[in-house]
Design a protein around this motif. Structure first.
Motif, PDB file in Angstrom:
ATOM      1  N   ARG A 133       0.799  -1.217   0.000  1.00 15.51           N
ATOM      2  CA  ARG A 133       0.000   0.000   0.000  1.00 15.51           C
ATOM      3  C   ARG A 133       0.837   1.275   0.000  1.00 15.51           C
ATOM      4  O   ARG A 133       0.487   2.248  -0.679  1.00 15.51           O
ATOM      5  CB  ARG A 133      -0.966  -0.014   1.185  1.00 15.51           C
ATOM      6  CG  ARG A 133      -2.153  -0.947   0.985  1.00 15.51           C
ATOM      7  CD  ARG A 133      -3.030  -1.005   2.214  1.00 15.51           C
ATOM      8  NE  ARG A 133      -2.345  -1.600   3.350  1.00 15.51           N
ATOM      9  CZ  ARG A 133      -2.895  -1.780   4.551  1.00 15.51           C
ATOM     10  NH1 ARG A 133      -4.147  -1.399   4.764  1.00 15.51           N
ATOM     11  NH2 ARG A 133      -2.205  -2.331   5.530  1.00 15.51           N
TER      12      ARG A 133
ATOM     13  N   LEU B 298       1.820   1.901  -3.502  1.00 15.85           N
ATOM     14  CA  LEU B 298       0.677   2.334  -4.305  1.00 15.85           C
ATOM     15  C   LEU B 298       0.350   3.796  -4.039  1.00 15.85           C
ATOM     16  O   LEU B 298       0.075   4.561  -4.968  1.00 15.85           O
ATOM     17  CB  LEU B 298      -0.536   1.449  -3.989  1.00 15.85           C
ATOM     18  CG  LEU B 298      -1.833   1.778  -4.745  1.00 15.85           C
ATOM     19  CD1 LEU B 298      -1.613   1.666  -6.244  1.00 15.85           C
ATOM     20  CD2 LEU B 298      -2.964   0.854  -4.304  1.00 15.85           C
ATOM     21  N   ALA B 299       0.388   4.198  -2.767  1.00 14.56           N
ATOM     22  CA  ALA B 299       0.122   5.600  -2.428  1.00 14.56           C
ATOM     23  C   ALA B 299       1.169   6.516  -3.057  1.00 14.56           C
ATOM     24  O   ALA B 299       0.843   7.594  -3.565  1.00 14.56           O
ATOM     25  CB  ALA B 299       0.100   5.779  -0.910  1.00 14.56           C
ATOM     26  N   GLN B 300       2.429   6.084  -3.049  1.00  9.44           N
ATOM     27  CA  GLN B 300       3.485   6.875  -3.659  1.00  9.44           C
ATOM     28  C   GLN B 300       3.288   6.981  -5.165  1.00  9.44           C
ATOM     29  O   GLN B 300       3.512   8.046  -5.770  1.00  9.44           O
ATOM     30  CB  GLN B 300       4.852   6.248  -3.353  1.00  9.44           C
ATOM     31  CG  GLN B 300       6.033   7.050  -3.882  1.00  9.44           C
ATOM     32  CD  GLN B 300       6.105   8.435  -3.264  1.00  9.44           C
ATOM     33  OE1 GLN B 300       5.972   8.583  -2.054  1.00  9.44           O
ATOM     34  NE2 GLN B 300       6.318   9.455  -4.084  1.00  9.44           N
ATOM     35  N   LEU B 301       2.855   5.876  -5.780  1.00  4.93           N
ATOM     36  CA  LEU B 301       2.600   5.884  -7.220  1.00  4.93           C
ATOM     37  C   LEU B 301       1.488   6.868  -7.569  1.00  4.93           C
ATOM     38  O   LEU B 301       1.591   7.622  -8.545  1.00  4.93           O
ATOM     39  CB  LEU B 301       2.228   4.476  -7.699  1.00  4.93           C
ATOM     40  CG  LEU B 301       1.872   4.335  -9.180  1.00  4.93           C
ATOM     41  CD1 LEU B 301       3.058   4.722 -10.057  1.00  4.93           C
ATOM     42  CD2 LEU B 301       1.419   2.905  -9.480  1.00  4.93           C
ATOM     43  N   ILE B 302       0.429   6.899  -6.760  1.00  3.37           N
ATOM     44  CA  ILE B 302      -0.673   7.837  -6.992  1.00  3.37           C
ATOM     45  C   ILE B 302      -0.191   9.277  -6.858  1.00  3.37           C
ATOM     46  O   ILE B 302      -0.521  10.142  -7.678  1.00  3.37           O
ATOM     47  CB  ILE B 302      -1.827   7.546  -6.019  1.00  3.37           C
ATOM     48  CG1 ILE B 302      -2.456   6.175  -6.328  1.00  3.37           C
ATOM     49  CG2 ILE B 302      -2.889   8.641  -6.095  1.00  3.37           C
ATOM     50  CD1 ILE B 302      -3.497   5.748  -5.329  1.00  3.37           C
ATOM     51  N   ASP B 303       0.620   9.546  -5.825  1.00  4.86           N
ATOM     52  CA  ASP B 303       1.152  10.904  -5.639  1.00  4.86           C
ATOM     53  C   ASP B 303       2.027  11.312  -6.814  1.00  4.86           C
ATOM     54  O   ASP B 303       1.972  12.462  -7.277  1.00  4.86           O
ATOM     55  CB  ASP B 303       1.948  10.977  -4.330  1.00  4.86           C
ATOM     56  CG  ASP B 303       1.065  10.897  -3.097  1.00  4.86           C
ATOM     57  OD1 ASP B 303      -0.144  11.182  -3.233  1.00  4.86           O
ATOM     58  OD2 ASP B 303       1.572  10.542  -2.018  1.00  4.86           O
ATOM     59  N   ASP B 304       2.847  10.371  -7.299  1.00  2.00           N
ATOM     60  CA  ASP B 304       3.713  10.682  -8.447  1.00  2.00           C
ATOM     61  C   ASP B 304       2.883  11.017  -9.683  1.00  2.00           C
ATOM     62  O   ASP B 304       3.194  11.952 -10.427  1.00  2.00           O
ATOM     63  CB  ASP B 304       4.635   9.496  -8.741  1.00  2.00           C
ATOM     64  CG  ASP B 304       5.680   9.286  -7.650  1.00  2.00           C
ATOM     65  OD1 ASP B 304       5.897  10.222  -6.859  1.00  2.00           O
ATOM     66  OD2 ASP B 304       6.250   8.174  -7.581  1.00  2.00           O
ATOM     67  N   ARG B 305       1.818  10.227  -9.913  1.00  2.00           N
ATOM     68  CA  ARG B 305       0.972  10.474 -11.086  1.00  2.00           C
ATOM     69  C   ARG B 305       0.263  11.814 -10.966  1.00  2.00           C
ATOM     70  O   ARG B 305       0.069  12.519 -11.959  1.00  2.00           O
ATOM     71  CB  ARG B 305      -0.027   9.330 -11.255  1.00  2.00           C
ATOM     72  CG  ARG B 305       0.606   8.010 -11.655  1.00  2.00           C
ATOM     73  CD  ARG B 305       1.231   8.100 -13.042  1.00  2.00           C
ATOM     74  NE  ARG B 305       1.781   6.841 -13.476  1.00  2.00           N
ATOM     75  CZ  ARG B 305       3.041   6.476 -13.305  1.00  2.00           C
ATOM     76  NH1 ARG B 305       3.893   7.303 -12.676  1.00  2.00           N
ATOM     77  NH2 ARG B 305       3.483   5.321 -13.739  1.00  2.00           N
ATOM     78  N   ARG B 306      -0.171  12.174  -9.745  1.00  2.00           N
ATOM     79  CA  ARG B 306      -0.821  13.468  -9.557  1.00  2.00           C
ATOM     80  C   ARG B 306       0.152  14.609  -9.840  1.00  2.00           C
ATOM     81  O   ARG B 306      -0.222  15.629 -10.451  1.00  2.00           O
ATOM     82  CB  ARG B 306      -1.358  13.573  -8.131  1.00  2.00           C
ATOM     83  CG  ARG B 306      -2.614  12.751  -7.873  1.00  2.00           C
ATOM     84  CD  ARG B 306      -3.053  12.862  -6.432  1.00  2.00           C
ATOM     85  NE  ARG B 306      -4.307  12.157  -6.209  1.00  2.00           N
ATOM     86  CZ  ARG B 306      -4.850  11.967  -5.006  1.00  2.00           C
ATOM     87  NH1 ARG B 306      -4.241  12.457  -3.930  1.00  2.00           N
ATOM     88  NH2 ARG B 306      -5.996  11.309  -4.880  1.00  2.00           N
TER      89      ARG B 306
ATOM     90  N   THR C 258     -15.669   9.772  -3.839  1.00  2.00           N
ATOM     91  CA  THR C 258     -14.835  10.824  -4.409  1.00  2.00           C
ATOM     92  C   THR C 258     -15.371  11.218  -5.778  1.00  2.00           C
ATOM     93  O   THR C 258     -15.932  10.398  -6.496  1.00  2.00           O
ATOM     94  CB  THR C 258     -13.376  10.376  -4.545  1.00  2.00           C
ATOM     95  OG1 THR C 258     -13.311   9.201  -5.382  1.00  2.00           O
ATOM     96  CG2 THR C 258     -12.772  10.072  -3.183  1.00  2.00           C
TER      97      THR C 258
ATOM     98  N   VAL D  65      -9.478  14.881  -8.636  1.00  4.47           N
ATOM     99  CA  VAL D  65     -10.186  14.018  -7.687  1.00  4.47           C
ATOM    100  C   VAL D  65     -10.537  14.859  -6.465  1.00  4.47           C
ATOM    101  O   VAL D  65      -9.648  15.507  -5.873  1.00  4.47           O
ATOM    102  CB  VAL D  65      -9.327  12.809  -7.273  1.00  4.47           C
ATOM    103  CG1 VAL D  65     -10.102  11.908  -6.316  1.00  4.47           C
ATOM    104  CG2 VAL D  65      -8.880  12.020  -8.506  1.00  4.47           C
TER     105      VAL D  65
END
Length: 270
Positions: free
Chosen positions: A65, A68-76, A194, A201
């Motif tokens: 997890r 995954l959270a880091q990946l989401i932050d990078d994409r944002r 959301t 988002v």
């Protein structure tokens, strides 16, 4: 959990299984259950070898997890940078178009036609009287009413759409959701609780602002069946609904791309 080499462990298991079978064939007296030991060892070796191959030297139970959270932050972050770059390029195109329009009569006429429609299309900021609607999730209840579930305690896509459609029907001149300008091509989508809008988002409470005649907008909200259903849920499940009249309300200009990705021909035009 650490695993040894798959090939080495497999060879060791096979050797033990063969020795066990050879002793059985020599006629040695053994308990009945021991005949299945080589087979169990064989299956266990197969299981460990498969697990080691799948793990590839890592733990299968590792919590991914954080990654995954880091990946989401990078994409944002990448999305924000791309949107900033796109806005700069649009500004550059606009400046170059204005320069060319100064010496090219056909382009100047087209530019004037575009400028006349920018406000209606949502590409200029507007201000005026209007209403603000806020929709919010309910607090987590320890005792739910009979027949209710946690799904009844959140704002859904249909709730946001009902408010937006009612405001348009009430004559809204401009509208924003979470301070993002809403166009005719805007799509309101929800994933869980959301909101997805133009690549962003957003979490509740959802703030919807509309410029127009406040009385007409409020009447349209009162006449909307979808809005009334949400207001009923407010009473039963403590969802949040707030309706505020503003004498001076500002709605920002749309700063994204207005390019169409999908379109269909109406049945009446075919």
């Amino acid at each position: 959990m650490e695993y040894t080499s798959g090939s080495a462990s497999w060879r060791d298991v096979v050797r033990r299984a063969v020795r066990g079978l050879l002793r059985r064939r020599r006629g040695a007296e053994q308990p009945g259950w021991s005949a299945g030991v080589p087979l169990i060892a064989l299956l266990a070796g197969l299981l460990f070898t498969t697990t080691a191959t799948t793990a590839s030297g890592t733990s299968l139970r590792e919590d991914r997890r954080p990654q995954l959270a880091q990946l989401i932050d990078d994409r944002r972050t990448q999305l924000a940078a791309a949107e900033k770059r796109a806005a700069q390029l649009r500004d550059q195109v606009d400046r170059q178009t204005e320069l060319v329009a100064g010496s090219d009569e056909p382009i100047a006429r087209q530019q004037a036609r575009i400028d006349a429609n920018r406000s209606a299309a949502g590409f200029t900021a507007l201000a005026g009287p209007g209403v603000i609607i806020e929709l919010d999730d309910a607090p987590r209840l320890t005792d739910l009413p009979d027949g209710a579930s946690n799904d009844d305690l959140v704002v859904h896509q249909s709730d946001v759409q009902a408010v937006v459609n009612a405001l348009w029907a009430g004559g809204a001149e401009a509208m924003s959701i979470m301070d993002v300008r809403v166009l005719a091509t805007s799509a309101v989508r929800c994933v869980g609780n959301t909101l997805l809008l133009h690549g962003g988002v957003y979490s509740p409470p959802f703030r919807i602002a509309a410029i127009g005649d406040p009385s007409a907008l409020q009447q349209a909200l009162a006449d909307s069946e979808g809005v009334q259903l949400f207001r009923d849920a407010v009473t039963h499940f403590q969802l949040g609904y707030q309706e505020t009249v503003e004498a001076e309300l500002a709605v920002p200009a749309f700063d994204g791309s207005a390019a169409l990705r999908h379109t269909t021909v109406p049945e009446s035009a075919r």
